[in-house]
Write a protein that holds these residues in place. Structure first.
Motif, mmCIF file in Angstrom:
data_model
loop_
_atom_site.group_PDB
_atom_site.id
_atom_site.type_symbol
_atom_site.label_atom_id
_atom_site.label_comp_id
_atom_site.label_asym_id
_atom_site.label_seq_id
_atom_site.Cartn_x
_atom_site.Cartn_y
_atom_site.Cartn_z
ATOM 1 N N LEU A 92 0.885 -0.995 0.288
ATOM 2 C CA LEU A 92 0.449 -0.092 0.300
ATOM 3 C C LEU A 92 0.622 1.355 -0.421
ATOM 4 O O LEU A 92 2.011 1.272 0.294
ATOM 5 C CB LEU A 92 -0.510 -0.173 0.835
ATOM 6 N N PRO A 93 0.439 2.124 -0.682
ATOM 7 C CA PRO A 93 1.608 3.803 -0.600
ATOM 8 C C PRO A 93 1.002 4.625 0.569
ATOM 9 O O PRO A 93 -0.309 4.125 1.673
ATOM 10 C CB PRO A 93 0.388 4.227 -2.169
ATOM 11 N N ALA A 94 1.710 5.282 0.755
ATOM 12 C CA ALA A 94 2.005 6.243 2.642
ATOM 13 C C ALA A 94 0.960 7.449 2.012
ATOM 14 O O ALA A 94 0.990 7.201 0.423
ATOM 15 C CB ALA A 94 3.060 6.573 2.642
ATOM 16 N N GLY A 95 -0.139 7.964 2.778
ATOM 17 C CA GLY A 95 -0.360 8.665 2.468
ATOM 18 C C GLY A 95 -1.985 8.501 3.188
ATOM 19 O O GLY A 95 -2.307 7.564 4.153
ATOM 20 N N PRO A 96 -2.938 9.623 3.474
ATOM 21 C CA PRO A 96 -3.888 9.172 4.150
ATOM 22 C C PRO A 96 -5.296 8.184 3.956
ATOM 23 O O PRO A 96 -5.087 7.869 4.513
ATOM 24 C CB PRO A 96 -5.014 10.736 3.247
ATOM 25 N N ARG A 97 -5.386 7.803 2.329
ATOM 26 C CA ARG A 97 -5.537 6.685 2.680
ATOM 27 C C ARG A 97 -5.293 5.047 2.388
ATOM 28 O O ARG A 97 -6.165 4.037 3.049
ATOM 29 C CB ARG A 97 -6.379 6.207 0.718
ATOM 30 N N ARG A 98 -3.802 4.890 3.357
ATOM 31 C CA ARG A 98 -3.696 4.199 3.958
ATOM 32 C C ARG A 98 -4.024 3.062 5.009
ATOM 33 O O ARG A 98 -4.468 1.885 4.918
ATOM 34 C CB ARG A 98 -2.139 3.721 4.071
ATOM 35 N N PHE A 99 -5.437 4.409 5.840
ATOM 36 C CA PHE A 99 -5.845 3.950 6.984
ATOM 37 C C PHE A 99 -6.907 3.021 6.585
ATOM 38 O O PHE A 99 -7.073 2.238 6.604
ATOM 39 C CB PHE A 99 -5.998 5.300 7.668
ATOM 40 N N ASP A 100 -7.543 3.956 5.550
ATOM 41 C CA ASP A 100 -9.065 3.807 5.204
ATOM 42 C C ASP A 100 -8.962 1.914 4.169
ATOM 43 O O ASP A 100 -9.331 1.082 4.753
ATOM 44 C CB ASP A 100 -9.737 4.167 3.877
ATOM 45 N N ARG A 101 -7.860 2.099 3.563
ATOM 46 C CA ARG A 101 -7.404 0.571 2.929
ATOM 47 C C ARG A 101 -7.240 -0.840 3.845
ATOM 48 O O ARG A 101 -7.368 -1.445 3.731
ATOM 49 C CB ARG A 101 -6.297 0.360 1.922
ATOM 50 N N VAL A 102 -6.982 -0.653 4.683
ATOM 51 C CA VAL A 102 -5.972 -1.208 6.592
ATOM 52 C C VAL A 102 -6.985 -2.325 6.554
ATOM 53 O O VAL A 102 -7.233 -2.857 6.834
ATOM 54 C CB VAL A 102 -4.885 -0.817 7.012
ATOM 55 N N ILE A 103 -8.045 -0.837 6.700
ATOM 56 C CA ILE A 103 -9.346 -1.653 7.417
ATOM 57 C C ILE A 103 -9.854 -2.569 6.595
ATOM 58 O O ILE A 103 -10.825 -3.300 6.721
ATOM 59 C CB ILE A 103 -9.993 -0.262 7.716
ATOM 60 N N ASP A 104 -10.039 -2.176 4.822
ATOM 61 C CA ASP A 104 -10.904 -2.616 4.487
ATOM 62 C C ASP A 104 -10.545 -3.937 3.954
ATOM 63 O O ASP A 104 -11.015 -5.168 3.907
ATOM 64 C CB ASP A 104 -11.146 -1.810 2.480
ATOM 65 N N MET A 105 -9.032 -3.999 4.277
ATOM 66 C CA MET A 105 -8.607 -5.622 4.531
ATOM 67 C C MET A 105 -8.660 -6.105 5.618
ATOM 68 O O MET A 105 -8.845 -7.669 5.014
ATOM 69 C CB MET A 105 -6.669 -5.044 3.994
ATOM 70 N N LEU A 106 -9.089 -5.717 6.653
ATOM 71 C CA LEU A 106 -9.036 -6.403 7.307
ATOM 72 C C LEU A 106 -10.268 -7.043 7.580
ATOM 73 O O LEU A 106 -10.799 -8.323 7.645
ATOM 74 C CB LEU A 106 -8.484 -5.326 8.502
ATOM 75 N N ALA A 107 -11.307 -6.433 6.700
ATOM 76 C CA ALA A 107 -12.770 -6.656 6.949
ATOM 77 C C ALA A 107 -12.723 -7.345 6.153
ATOM 78 O O ALA A 107 -13.913 -8.808 5.917
ATOM 79 C CB ALA A 107 -13.425 -5.324 6.331
ATOM 80 N N ALA A 108 -11.830 -7.801 5.054
ATOM 81 C CA ALA A 108 -11.945 -8.232 3.521
ATOM 82 C C ALA A 108 -11.629 -10.125 4.683
ATOM 83 O O ALA A 108 -12.081 -11.551 4.105
ATOM 84 C CB ALA A 108 -10.765 -8.640 3.149
ATOM 85 N N ALA A 109 -11.116 -10.315 5.692
ATOM 86 C CA ALA A 109 -10.804 -11.211 5.975
ATOM 87 C C ALA A 109 -11.690 -11.702 7.446
ATOM 88 O O ALA A 109 -11.713 -13.011 7.951
ATOM 89 C CB ALA A 109 -9.477 -10.815 7.456
#
Length: 207
Positions: A92-109
């Motif tokens: 994942l690239p650094a920046g403000p969107r990374r936080f959202d992407r991490v939560i989405d990844m965890l939700a997919a798990a």
């Protein structure tokens, strides 16, 4: 008398240890597939062995009971999924969107095959003493590993008051949303709830 020359390995032969490892991997993958497709009641050792293309004797050699087989399968898939999450997070690239992407990844798990398989075992363990005895310490271990992984992915500082509880609340929320998604497609409501929680969590985690 000179010692006889050592026998060189024959070309094309797979060492026993490697064959055993491959057999175990096929059994574990087949177990998870059967739990997702047939549930706990349909995931018998005979069905798993047939799906894995492994003899009944080989299956019993590696995993003598159904409880041993299914708990090993959950550990196997949990470790693999954790490694995948780490790899995805690193990309994942650094920046403000990374936080959202991490939560989405965890939700997919919590909507994938590991969660479905684990849920089958949780329900069955309520009335199966042997499975419960095997599953309780396993789930405690998997839970601790998932918490540590989430802390690392979110770069959360648990030394700050309330951060540890916020991380655990995130995992509890994702688990509940995963259950709600089992019978019907709950993606729209899940997305709305996650968007609200992301804002609150970002405030809680920000120094």
């Amino acid at each position: 008398m000179p010692a006889p020359p050592s026998r060189a390995p024959q070309p094309g032969r797979v060492p026993q240890q490697e064959r055993s490892r491959a057999t175990r991997a096929r059994l574990l993958e087949a177990t998870v597939d059967c739990l997702v497709e047939y549930g706990w009641s349909g995931t018998t050792t005979t069905v798993v062995a047939a799906r894995a293309g492994v003899s009944r004797g080989a299956q019993l050699h590696h995993y003598p009971t159904r409880a041993a087989l299914v708990t090993a399968a959950v550990v196997h898939l949990a470790e693999r999924r954790a490694a995948e999450l780490r790899a995805e997070a690193e990309a994942l690239p650094a920046g403000p969107r990374r936080f959202d992407r991490v939560i989405d990844m965890l939700a997919a798990a919590f909507t994938g095959p590991l969660f479905v398989a684990a849920l089958e075992l949780w329900v069955a363990a309520r009335t199966d003493p042997e499975l419960r005895a095997a599953l309780v310490p396993l789930e405690a271990r998997v839970g601790r590993e998932m918490h540590r992984l989430t802390v690392a992915l979110l770069d959360a500082d648990e030394r700050r008051p309330g951060v540890r509880e916020a991380v655990q609340a995130t995992l509890d929320l994702l688990r509940g949303l995963g259950v709600a998604n089992l019978l019907t497609d709950d993606s729209a409501r899940r997305t709305a709830l996650l968007n609200t929680w992301k804002r609150q969590l970002a405030t809680l985690l920000t120094p």
